[in-house]
Design a protein around this motif. Structure first.
Motif, PDB file in Angstrom:
ATOM      1  N   ASN A  26     -19.677  17.137  -9.700  1.00 11.79           N
ATOM      2  CA  ASN A  26     -19.245  18.469  -9.325  1.00 11.79           C
ATOM      3  C   ASN A  26     -20.477  19.367  -9.238  1.00 11.79           C
ATOM      4  OD1 ASN A  26     -17.503  20.459  -8.572  1.00 11.79           O
ATOM      5  ND2 ASN A  26     -16.152  20.227 -10.338  1.00 11.79           N
ATOM      6  N   TYR A  48     -10.675  22.123 -17.347  1.00 11.53           N
ATOM      7  CA  TYR A  48      -9.984  22.248 -16.060  1.00 11.53           C
ATOM      8  C   TYR A  48     -10.900  22.825 -14.991  1.00 11.53           C
ATOM      9  CZ  TYR A  48      -5.859  21.242 -18.787  1.00 11.53           C
ATOM     10  OH  TYR A  48      -4.953  20.647 -19.611  1.00 11.53           O
ATOM     11  N   LYS A  49     -11.665  23.838 -15.354  1.00 13.51           N
ATOM     12  CA  LYS A  49     -12.593  24.428 -14.393  1.00 13.51           C
ATOM     13  C   LYS A  49     -13.701  23.434 -14.047  1.00 13.51           C
ATOM     14  CE  LYS A  49     -15.454  28.465 -13.499  1.00 13.51           C
ATOM     15  NZ  LYS A  49     -14.806  29.356 -12.582  1.00 13.51           N
ATOM     16  N   ASP A  52     -12.202  20.912 -11.604  1.00 11.78           N
ATOM     17  CA  ASP A  52     -11.601  21.452 -10.394  1.00 11.78           C
ATOM     18  C   ASP A  52     -12.451  21.108  -9.176  1.00 11.78           C
ATOM     19  OD1 ASP A  52      -9.733  22.929  -8.881  1.00 11.78           O
ATOM     20  OD2 ASP A  52     -11.055  24.677  -8.935  1.00 11.78           O
ATOM     21  N   ASP A  53     -11.838  20.463  -8.193  1.00  9.71           N
ATOM     22  CA  ASP A  53     -12.490  20.107  -6.929  1.00  9.71           C
ATOM     23  C   ASP A  53     -13.674  19.161  -7.124  1.00  9.71           C
ATOM     24  OD1 ASP A  53     -12.440  20.250  -4.163  1.00  9.71           O
ATOM     25  OD2 ASP A  53     -14.047  21.728  -4.120  1.00  9.71           O
ATOM     26  N   CYS A  54     -13.599  18.292  -8.122  1.00 10.38           N
ATOM     27  CA  CYS A  54     -14.688  17.351  -8.367  1.00 10.38           C
ATOM     28  C   CYS A  54     -14.527  16.100  -7.504  1.00 10.38           C
ATOM     29  CB  CYS A  54     -14.742  16.952  -9.840  1.00 10.38           C
ATOM     30  SG  CYS A  54     -13.387  15.885 -10.351  1.00 10.38           S
ATOM     31  N   ASP A  55     -15.590  15.345  -7.390  1.00 11.98           N
ATOM     32  CA  ASP A  55     -15.570  14.047  -6.734  1.00 11.98           C
ATOM     33  C   ASP A  55     -15.416  13.013  -7.833  1.00 11.98           C
ATOM     34  OD1 ASP A  55     -15.781  12.026  -4.883  1.00 11.98           O
ATOM     35  OD2 ASP A  55     -17.968  12.098  -4.799  1.00 11.98           O
TER      36      ASP A  55
END
Length: 107
Positions: A26, A48-49, A52-55
Motif C-alpha cells: 500500500n 482498516y485504514k 484500505d485499497d491495498c494490493d
C-alpha cells in the motif's frame, strides 16, 4: 497434543496444514515536516485504514508437514546471491531504511 498426534489427527480428517504467505502493498501520501513524522503518521493508522485499497497477493502456499515453514536457516541461504554488483538497489534500500551506516556490510 504433541506434533505427531496433531499430524495424525489431521491426516485422519483428510486435511493438511498449509503455510500461506501473503504480501500486502500500500502507499500513503501524507503531509509532514520530516520523513520521521511521515512514518509516524502512517504507523498510527488503524488496521482498516492501512489495508484500505491495498494490493493483496498470495506469494506461496506450502504444506507444512508439521514443520514451521517460514523459518529459513542461515546455512540454507547463499548470501552472495543477495547482492548483485551491477545493481545497487539493495544498498539504496538499506540506506533508505537505516541511513548510510558503515557498520552494516552485506557485501
Amino acid at each position: 497434543m504433541n506434533i505427531l498426534a496433531n499430524i495424525k489427527q489431521k491426516m485422519k480428517n483428510n486435511k493438511r496444514e498449509y503455510c500461506v504467505g501473503i504480501k500486502i502493498i500500500n502507499c500513503f501520501y501524507v503531509d509532514a515536516e520530516s520523513r520521521e513524522e511521515a512514518e509516524q503518521i502512517v504507523r498510527e493508522y488503524d488496521p482498516y485504514k492501512t489495508l484500505d485499497d491495498c494490493d493483496f497477493n498470495i506469494e506461496y502456499c506450502d504444506p507444512t508437514n508439521g514443520e514451521i515453514a517460514w523459518k529459513i536457516k542461515a546455512d540454507e541461504v547463499n548470501w552472495s546471491d543477495l547482492h548483485n554488483k551491477h545493481d545497487n538497489w539493495l544498498d539504496k534500500r538499506i540506506d533508505d531504511l537505516y541511513g548510510n551506516d558503515p557498520t552494516i556490510d552485506l557485501k
